[in-house]
Structures are given as structure tokens and as C-alpha cells.
Design a protein around this motif. Sequence first.
Motif, short mmCIF file in Angstrom:
data_model
loop_
_atom_site.label_atom_id
_atom_site.label_comp_id
_atom_site.label_asym_id
_atom_site.label_seq_id
_atom_site.Cartn_x
_atom_site.Cartn_y
_atom_site.Cartn_z
N GLN A 136 12.73 10.55 16.94
CA GLN A 136 13.61 11.72 16.83
C GLN A 136 12.88 12.78 16.02
OE1 GLN A 136 17.19 10.14 18.66
NE2 GLN A 136 16.83 12.16 17.88
N THR A 137 12.85 13.99 16.51
CA THR A 137 12.19 15.08 15.78
C THR A 137 13.09 16.30 15.58
OG1 THR A 137 11.27 15.91 17.85
CG2 THR A 137 9.88 14.43 16.55
N ALA A 138 14.15 16.38 16.37
CA ALA A 138 15.05 17.53 16.24
C ALA A 138 15.81 17.46 14.92
CB ALA A 138 16.03 17.58 17.41
N ARG A 139 15.96 18.60 14.26
CA ARG A 139 16.68 18.65 12.99
C ARG A 139 17.84 19.63 13.07
NH1 ARG A 139 13.98 16.01 8.93
NH2 ARG A 139 11.85 15.40 9.43
N LYS A 140 18.84 19.34 12.27
CA LYS A 140 20.02 20.20 12.26
C LYS A 140 19.64 21.56 11.66
CE LYS A 140 23.20 16.31 11.86
NZ LYS A 140 24.24 15.63 11.06
N THR A 141 19.99 22.60 12.34
CA THR A 141 19.63 23.96 11.89
C THR A 141 20.86 24.86 11.91
OG1 THR A 141 18.96 24.52 14.16
CG2 THR A 141 17.24 23.81 12.63
N THR A 142 21.85 24.47 11.13
CA THR A 142 23.04 25.31 11.01
C THR A 142 22.65 26.64 10.37
OG1 THR A 142 24.36 23.33 10.67
CG2 THR A 142 25.37 25.44 10.06
N GLY B 232 15.62 19.78 6.59
CA GLY B 232 16.85 19.33 7.22
C GLY B 232 16.84 17.88 7.66
N ALA B 233 18.04 17.36 7.97
CA ALA B 233 18.20 15.98 8.43
C ALA B 233 17.98 15.91 9.93
CB ALA B 233 19.60 15.49 8.08
N LEU B 234 17.57 14.73 10.38
CA LEU B 234 17.38 14.54 11.82
C LEU B 234 18.70 14.68 12.55
CD1 LEU B 234 14.98 11.44 11.83
CD2 LEU B 234 14.39 13.79 12.45
N ASP B 235 18.65 15.34 13.70
CA ASP B 235 19.84 15.52 14.53
C ASP B 235 19.84 14.45 15.61
OD1 ASP B 235 21.97 16.33 16.01
OD2 ASP B 235 21.37 18.45 16.15
N ARG B 236 20.62 13.37 15.41
CA ARG B 236 20.63 12.23 16.33
C ARG B 236 21.30 12.57 17.65
NH1 ARG B 236 16.91 8.75 14.23
NH2 ARG B 236 17.20 8.58 11.97
N SER B 237 22.03 13.70 17.70
CA SER B 237 22.72 14.05 18.94
C SER B 237 21.77 14.64 19.98
CB SER B 237 23.84 15.06 18.65
OG SER B 237 23.31 16.28 18.18
N VAL B 238 20.58 15.01 19.55
CA VAL B 238 19.60 15.61 20.47
C VAL B 238 18.60 14.53 20.89
CG1 VAL B 238 17.81 17.35 20.74
CG2 VAL B 238 19.82 17.84 19.34
N PRO B 239 18.49 14.22 22.19
CA PRO B 239 17.55 13.20 22.66
C PRO B 239 16.11 13.58 22.29
CG PRO B 239 19.06 13.83 24.41
CD PRO B 239 19.24 14.83 23.31
N PRO B 240 15.30 12.59 21.93
CA PRO B 240 13.90 12.90 21.58
C PRO B 240 13.13 13.38 22.80
CG PRO B 240 14.23 10.53 21.72
CD PRO B 240 15.59 11.15 21.83
N LYS B 241 12.20 14.29 22.55
CA LYS B 241 11.35 14.77 23.63
C LYS B 241 10.37 13.68 24.02
CE LYS B 241 11.52 19.72 22.62
NZ LYS B 241 10.72 20.93 22.32
N ARG B 242 10.24 13.44 25.32
CA ARG B 242 9.37 12.37 25.80
C ARG B 242 7.95 12.91 25.99
NH1 ARG B 242 11.89 7.80 27.68
NH2 ARG B 242 14.16 7.82 27.43
N VAL B 243 7.32 13.17 24.88
CA VAL B 243 5.92 13.62 24.89
C VAL B 243 5.10 12.66 24.04
CG1 VAL B 243 6.50 16.05 25.28
CG2 VAL B 243 6.35 15.18 22.93
N TYR B 244 3.80 12.65 24.28
CA TYR B 244 2.94 11.65 23.63
C TYR B 244 3.00 11.73 22.10
CZ TYR B 244 -1.16 9.03 22.23
OH TYR B 244 -2.00 8.14 21.62
N ARG B 245 3.06 12.95 21.55
CA ARG B 245 3.03 13.06 20.09
C ARG B 245 4.27 12.47 19.43
NH1 ARG B 245 4.04 18.45 21.58
NH2 ARG B 245 6.05 19.27 20.85
N ASN B 246 5.35 12.29 20.21
CA ASN B 246 6.57 11.71 19.66
C ASN B 246 6.68 10.21 19.92
OD1 ASN B 246 7.36 14.19 18.74
ND2 ASN B 246 8.79 14.61 20.41
#
Length: 483
Positions: free
Chosen positions: A313-319, A269-283
Motif C-alpha cells: 500500500q502506498t496511497a496516503r490520506k490527503t484530507t 500521513g497514514a496509509l489509505d487502505r481504501s485505495v488498492p495498491p498500484k500493481r507496479v514493480y516498485r510496489n
Amino acid sequence: MTGTTDARSGPALEPAAYDSRRQVQYWRLLSRLFDAEEQPNLESASLAVVEDLGLPTALLDPRASVDTLVQRNPELAAEFDGLMVPEEGGDEEAERDRAAEVRRAALVSKVLLNVFAPTSGNVSAGELANWQSDAGWLERALGCRPGELRGGRSGGGSGLPGGGGRGLSRTSGGGGGRLPDFGRLIPGIGPELGDIEAELVSRMRLREVLADPVLAAQLNPSMSLVEQLLRDKNNLSGVALANAKKLIRRFVDEVAEVLRTQVEKSTVGALDRSVPPKRVYRNLDLDRTIWKNLTNWSPEEERLYVDRLFYKQTARKTTPQRLVVVVDQSGSMVDSMVNCTILASIFAGLPKVDVHLIAYDTRAIDLTPWVHDPFEALLRTNLGGGNDGPVAMAMARPKITDPKDTVMVWISDFYEFDRSQPLFEGIEAVHRSGVKFIPVGSVTSSGRQEVNPWFRERFKALGTPVLSGHIRKLVQELKNFLG
């Protein structure tokens, strides 16, 4: 004859004598390939050559597997590896090593005869295992890994290291003249090996073998064997049925492991820009963080002060998507059916993918309740019979609730039981409704296929050409849509 002797190649001879010895080996090879009967003169001449070469006489014994030879003569393993791969170098007469050519001819003859020589009568589990092992040695001789030409599965072998990694496109031989382009010839050998293996399996006394735990343990699961087990499963019971299920389960698990890796490697899937990235070290986006903070660089202190961190950004669209897989379970499509049943179970494990599985011949069966367990799904198939696609379409169409979010994969050779037009009309209607329709002629390691030309042309005109070849193609098609 000169007075020198080579421990590997025997006494040094005049060029004409070497050529005669090599011809003896190849004439014997041709003779045995076309007729199982021994030719006494060729056999005795070959024996004399093999003894002079210092090779074991078991090289001429059709009952001795290459594994047996290597176990008794470990030094031969390195000679069998890459044995038939053309060597780098020219073809000048002076560069020819005729003694080595004679030795190579003897070893090549052994491998080819063990794999391709005709046999008759019933086949035991041990004989099948030996053939699979010898086929593995042939692949190694061609510079491939054991099992590579037969779909990535090992056919046995001694497990000794070696093989693979050799160039397959070279055309010049090391003294034997110009040789064929192996890069073009080798891929065609795999399907032939598969046909021989299938024919051997068909002659096995499977029920007797499966009823004996010791003999059953010698069987190596393969597509051909799984096909025979699925065909005969209704005639098995007790120990034989339990052993058959173990073999099918082993094969399913092995194929599933390979396919699961291919699915995981594909983009999801494509990255979902509407979801803020998680503020964790791996990202943490280290390059962007440094770039954005360059204005805080202190030349005096030679230190970069970071006042803002940036994350990837790591969240992806999952329709939610629906995947409807329709599989022709007639005998000609068994390999694709097994592969796609396993593949459907893998996609069923992905988040927000609703998978439905239907198998058909002249009747259709809904395997959706068992889609998460391909082993159980395969046990409920019934190989053979004709093709009645409209029956399967009647079961598949009600599963389409939202056409634009549905993909339908139809695996068949499309040789219908006098109902070509009705099936195509149904497929055309599904496609025009917005469903992503993927017709599949075959999804195997070899890509061998035969698709009804009538359907092929109409699918092409519809803008949905028949997909065939390696199953990676189908994996990528599905990931592109479901992503």
C-alpha cells in the motif's frame, strides 16, 4: 636541559620549564581577551616560545587569520583539527607530553584570540569574512564541522578536509589533568558565536560595502547579516539594493534546502487502505509474495511457483488542511521569522495544504500572496517595533473555515504591548473551537529563547505548551497534523 630536540616541539627541557612556557601562552591569552592593549613582557616571552617551537611568528599577529596561517603552513591544518578535544588516556604524571602541551597552548591561544578578542570601530566585509573563517576553525578545533555550532552553516575556512566526527563527551585529558565535559560545554558556545557575529555585522558600513560589487562578493550570508539587510532595505537602492537581495536570496535558498530535506524525511500521513495498491514493480511486496506462495514449493525441482503477486500500500490520506502561520516580526524574533517564513513556503508546496502567512508587530500584514516565495515575503516584512498580538489575531481568525482541519502556528516571545489578556483570550477561543494551536517560542538551530512567563504558564494549563528548540520539532509537529 637535555640534548635532544623535537622538530615540532623545540628543544627538550625540564618539566618546570615546559610548565612556565605553557603559562606564558595562557597568561598572554587572558590578558588579550580582557584588554586589546599589548603587554610587552608577555609578547616578547611568547615570541621566544613560538620561535623555539618552530611555529610561524604570525601566530601572534592578531591581524593574521587562521586561514592565512594554514595556507602558508599547510601542515598546521591537521593540528588545528580536533585541537581542543580531550584525548583518550589517563592523567598520570609520567604520561604527560609537556612539549606537546606548550605547542597546543600556542595554537589554542591563536584560535581563541581571533574569535573572542575584543575589537572596536567599524568592521569591513573582509574582517567579517575573516572572523567567520576563524569561527569555523574554532568549531573544527572543538571537533565539529565548520558552521555546526552556528546552525549548520559554514563560516568560511580554507576548505581543507578534517574536523567533525570526534567524541565530545570525553572528560579525561592527555596529560593535562581532568578536563570539563565537552559534550555539555560545546552546545553553549554556538549562541555566543552568534552574538559576536551579530555585533560585528551591526558595526559594518553595510551601505558602502554593498555599493561595491567586489566588497559585497566577500560577504557570506548569515542570519545576522540577513537581519541587518532586512532592517536597512528601505535605505538601499541601485547596486547596493541588488547586492542585498542577492545575499538574502542565497541565504534563503541555503536554509530552504536544509528544511526541505527535513520535511521530506518526515512521515506524510497514514496509509489509505481504501485505495488498492498500484500493481507496479516498485510496489511489489517480495517478502509477502514469497510467504503466501510457499505452498507451491517443489522440493524435487527446488523451485517456487508463484501464482499470486502481492503489492505494498502506498496511497496516503490527503484530507485538505489549512495552515495559518502568524509570525512576530519584532527584532527579537528575526531568526524564527526567517526560518518559519521559509518553512511555510515549503509546506505550501505540498498537495492539499492551504498555507496562509501573517507577520505583525504593532500592525499586521498578510503575506499569503507571496507565501510560495519566502524571498519576496521577507522583503515585505518590517523588522522592529512592539508586539500587538490582537491585531494579528483579528487578521488570522477569518482564515479559519474548518477548525478541525486547521493548524495555527504562532511564533513570538509573547511580550505584548500591554495587551496580554486580550491575545490569550483570542488564542483560547481558537483552541477551543477545534483548531490545532502551536505556540512557538523559538525555532532556531541553538534553541535560545525567552518567552513571557505569563503566557508560558497559561499555554501549559491550556494543554498547548510552548514549543522551542531546533526547527525539526516544529516540522514534526506540523507533519503529524497535516499528515
